[in-house]
Every structure is written in structure tokens, then in C-alpha cells.
Write an enzyme that holds these catalytic residues in place. Sequence first.
Site, PDB file in Angstrom:
ATOM      1  N   LYS A  13       0.826  -1.207   0.000  1.00 29.93           N
ATOM      2  CA  LYS A  13       0.000   0.000   0.000  1.00 29.93           C
ATOM      3  C   LYS A  13       0.868   1.269   0.000  1.00 29.93           C
ATOM      4  O   LYS A  13       0.621   2.195  -0.763  1.00 29.93           O
ATOM      5  CB  LYS A  13      -0.914   0.045   1.239  1.00 29.93           C
ATOM      6  CG  LYS A  13      -1.849  -1.131   1.393  1.00 29.93           C
ATOM      7  CD  LYS A  13      -2.767  -0.947   2.602  1.00 29.93           C
ATOM      8  CE  LYS A  13      -2.086  -0.799   3.942  1.00 29.93           C
ATOM      9  NZ  LYS A  13      -1.384  -1.992   4.426  1.00 29.93           N
ATOM     10  N   ARG A  85      -8.724   1.378   9.810  1.00 29.04           N
ATOM     11  CA  ARG A  85      -8.272   0.032  10.155  1.00 29.04           C
ATOM     12  C   ARG A  85      -9.275  -0.700  11.040  1.00 29.04           C
ATOM     13  O   ARG A  85      -9.013  -1.843  11.430  1.00 29.04           O
ATOM     14  CB  ARG A  85      -6.936   0.127  10.889  1.00 29.04           C
ATOM     15  CG  ARG A  85      -5.733  -0.250  10.011  1.00 29.04           C
ATOM     16  CD  ARG A  85      -4.509   0.053  10.845  1.00 29.04           C
ATOM     17  NE  ARG A  85      -3.335  -0.685  10.523  1.00 29.04           N
ATOM     18  CZ  ARG A  85      -2.322  -0.172   9.839  1.00 29.04           C
ATOM     19  NH1 ARG A  85      -2.382   1.011   9.303  1.00 29.04           N
ATOM     20  NH2 ARG A  85      -1.216  -0.888   9.675  1.00 29.04           N
ATOM     21  N   ARG A 124      11.827  -5.772   4.016  1.00 25.35           N
ATOM     22  CA  ARG A 124      11.555  -4.343   3.759  1.00 25.35           C
ATOM     23  C   ARG A 124      12.585  -3.436   4.441  1.00 25.35           C
ATOM     24  O   ARG A 124      12.896  -3.613   5.608  1.00 25.35           O
ATOM     25  CB  ARG A 124      10.148  -4.007   4.271  1.00 25.35           C
ATOM     26  CG  ARG A 124       9.819  -2.516   4.218  1.00 25.35           C
ATOM     27  CD  ARG A 124       8.346  -2.259   4.203  1.00 25.35           C
ATOM     28  NE  ARG A 124       7.669  -2.627   5.432  1.00 25.35           N
ATOM     29  CZ  ARG A 124       6.339  -2.552   5.587  1.00 25.35           C
ATOM     30  NH1 ARG A 124       5.578  -2.166   4.589  1.00 25.35           N
ATOM     31  NH2 ARG A 124       5.785  -2.902   6.726  1.00 25.35           N
ATOM     32  N   ARG A 157      12.157  -1.013  10.000  1.00 23.20           N
ATOM     33  CA  ARG A 157      11.242  -0.584  11.052  1.00 23.20           C
ATOM     34  C   ARG A 157      11.279  -1.575  12.212  1.00 23.20           C
ATOM     35  O   ARG A 157      11.336  -2.777  11.990  1.00 23.20           O
ATOM     36  CB  ARG A 157       9.811  -0.516  10.494  1.00 23.20           C
ATOM     37  CG  ARG A 157       9.564   0.691   9.644  1.00 23.20           C
ATOM     38  CD  ARG A 157       8.266   0.620   8.890  1.00 23.20           C
ATOM     39  NE  ARG A 157       7.123   0.097   9.645  1.00 23.20           N
ATOM     40  CZ  ARG A 157       5.889   0.000   9.140  1.00 23.20           C
ATOM     41  NH1 ARG A 157       5.653   0.387   7.898  1.00 23.20           N
ATOM     42  NH2 ARG A 157       4.907  -0.480   9.860  1.00 23.20           N
ATOM     43  N   ARG A 168       0.892  -8.129  14.406  1.00 25.37           N
ATOM     44  CA  ARG A 168       0.247  -7.202  13.459  1.00 25.37           C
ATOM     45  C   ARG A 168      -0.688  -7.959  12.509  1.00 25.37           C
ATOM     46  O   ARG A 168      -1.748  -7.467  12.151  1.00 25.37           O
ATOM     47  CB  ARG A 168       1.311  -6.426  12.672  1.00 25.37           C
ATOM     48  CG  ARG A 168       2.001  -5.371  13.536  1.00 25.37           C
ATOM     49  CD  ARG A 168       3.252  -4.825  12.877  1.00 25.37           C
ATOM     50  NE  ARG A 168       2.971  -4.098  11.661  1.00 25.37           N
ATOM     51  CZ  ARG A 168       3.861  -3.915  10.690  1.00 25.37           C
ATOM     52  NH1 ARG A 168       5.079  -4.427  10.806  1.00 25.37           N
ATOM     53  NH2 ARG A 168       3.538  -3.234   9.615  1.00 25.37           N
TER      54      ARG A 168
HETATM   55  P1  AMP Z   1       1.658   1.062   9.072  1.00 19.78           P
HETATM   56  O1  AMP Z   1       2.817   1.941   8.759  1.00 19.78           O
HETATM   57  O2  AMP Z   1       0.425   1.441   8.309  1.00 19.78           O
HETATM   58  O3  AMP Z   1       1.988  -0.411   8.939  1.00 19.78           O
HETATM   59  O4  AMP Z   1       1.300   1.302  10.619  1.00 19.78           O
HETATM   60  C1  AMP Z   1       2.236   1.019  11.631  1.00 19.78           C
HETATM   61  C2  AMP Z   1       1.541   0.953  12.976  1.00 19.78           C
HETATM   62  O5  AMP Z   1       0.931   2.230  13.275  1.00 19.78           O
HETATM   63  C3  AMP Z   1       0.393  -0.046  13.081  1.00 19.78           C
HETATM   64  O6  AMP Z   1       0.855  -1.362  13.386  1.00 19.78           O
HETATM   65  C4  AMP Z   1      -0.431   0.566  14.222  1.00 19.78           C
HETATM   66  O7  AMP Z   1       0.159   0.321  15.469  1.00 19.78           O
HETATM   67  C5  AMP Z   1      -0.308   2.058  13.938  1.00 19.78           C
HETATM   68  N1  AMP Z   1      -1.379   2.526  13.030  1.00 19.78           N
HETATM   69  C6  AMP Z   1      -1.240   3.018  11.766  1.00 19.78           C
HETATM   70  N2  AMP Z   1      -2.419   3.351  11.239  1.00 19.78           N
HETATM   71  C7  AMP Z   1      -3.348   3.058  12.174  1.00 19.78           C
HETATM   72  C8  AMP Z   1      -4.771   3.148  12.224  1.00 19.78           C
HETATM   73  N3  AMP Z   1      -5.491   3.624  11.182  1.00 19.78           N
HETATM   74  N4  AMP Z   1      -5.394   2.724  13.346  1.00 19.78           N
HETATM   75  C9  AMP Z   1      -4.705   2.275  14.406  1.00 19.78           C
HETATM   76  N5  AMP Z   1      -3.373   2.137  14.425  1.00 19.78           N
HETATM   77  C10 AMP Z   1      -2.690   2.529  13.327  1.00 19.78           C
END
Ligand code: AMP
Length: 215
Positions: A13, A85, A124, A157, A168
Site C-alpha cells: 500500500k 483500520r 523491507r 522498522r 500485526r
Molecule cells: P503502518 O505503517 O500502516 O503499517 O502502521 C504502523 C503501525 O501504526 C500499526 O501497526 C499501528 O500500530 C499504527 N497505526 C497506523 N495506522 C493506524 C490506524 N489507522 N489505526 C490504528 N493504528 C494505526
Amino acid sequence: MNIIFLGPPGSGKGTQAKLLSKNKNFLHISTGDLFREEIEKKTALGLKVKSYIDQGKLVPDDIVLDVIKTRISISNNILFDGFPRTVDQAEGLEKMMEELGRKIDLVFFFEINEKEVIKRIVARRTCPNCGKIYNMITNPPKNDETCDICNVKLYQRDDDKEDVIKKRLEVYKFQTSPLVSYYRLEGIFEIIDASRNVDEIYSEIDKKISQKILY
Ligand code: AMP
């Protein structure tokens, strides 16, 4: 036009969102990127969300919706990446959009199996400077772990390490995947085969957006 990218972690994404916002006039809102910036800057919000992210859990809906609320009015062309989410976030977004006289026009669901996603997340790496995402197996930088554009060392990360990935994926399955049926019912849902390469996926998304604009 307002678009949502929905899919498991590691489904591509972020890569597609960065390309699309660079080439087209979209404001890219990645809640994950926003939270990481806040953590890096050690702000109050960053401190609040860090432990959730480190554990692979979702940040609570009220915090996420507050963050979205402050940004949503900046542009009429938004690309939401990694948000919503949960069903509560989706309902919160719908309400906020309605108040602004807007709606979600397209939801792209990045479909990919769990085994492939784990392989991708482990490989990644990201540039701390420009945010470009690499895959050390399928899309490595020209020089070992260094960004092709910025020439700085790439990082992995913390939440991309194997123990957090499992959590996750579980969170995705139970809290985020119900959004598939939520949006499928709305008739704005497009399934993308996310196991293909970056260019193939990009051209399909680009085509679907152009079709939507035309009709
Ligand atoms: P991502 O970079 O999208 O994989 O997000 C990394 C982490 O940020 C996730 O595992 C969550 O802990 C938090 N996070 C990101 N977006 C959201 C969201 N819309 N709702 C809740 N937690 C989020």
C-alpha cells in the site's frame, strides 16, 4: 476524489501510495507514517502512540480519528493509506466526510497471502530521508542497504521484526479485515492482486482511477 488503500501490512500500500501521490494530485495520508514522524520528533502524540506500535497493536480509534480530522479538510483529493483500520474508524471517517459534503469514491483492497506478506515485511527497508521503500530481495538498492536517491543508510522498522509481525497480522485479521465486507457492500470496492510487481499494480490502479473519473 477520495481513495482508500486497504490491505494487510506488507501488501504494498505504502509503495503504491507514494507513487500515486507523486504522479497525481493526491494528498497522501498514511497514519503509520504520521505516527512514526511524531515518535521521531518525541511529541506528546508520539509518546502516546509508541507503545501500541511497538507491540504491533492498533492505536486507539479516538486518537486516530483526531489525527485524521485535522488533515482531512486540507485537500479534496485524498489517498488514505493504512486508514481506516477498524469499522469504527470507517464510520468515523464517513461522518467527517459527510460533514464536509464529500465521500469515499474508491477502495482498493490489496489481496495477498500471509506467507508472501511475511517474506516481504522481513525484507523491507526504508530510506530515513525520502521514505522510499525497498525490498532487499525483489527490489534492492543498487548499493548495499543505501538509498539510491539520497545515498544514506536504509533502516528496518522496529515493528517489521518477526515477533511483532505475527501480532500485526493477527490484529489485521480480527480488527481490519471486517472492512472488506463493510466496503464491498458500498459498491466502491476494487480487488487488486497485490502479489504482482510494483509497475503492474500501479498501472491497474491508475486505470481504475481514470475510469472512475470518466464515468
Ligand atoms: P503502518 O505503517 O500502516 O503499517 O502502521 C504502523 C503501525 O501504526 C500499526 O501497526 C499501528 O500500530 C499504527 N497505526 C497506523 N495506522 C493506524 C490506524 N489507522 N489505526 C490504528 N493504528 C494505526
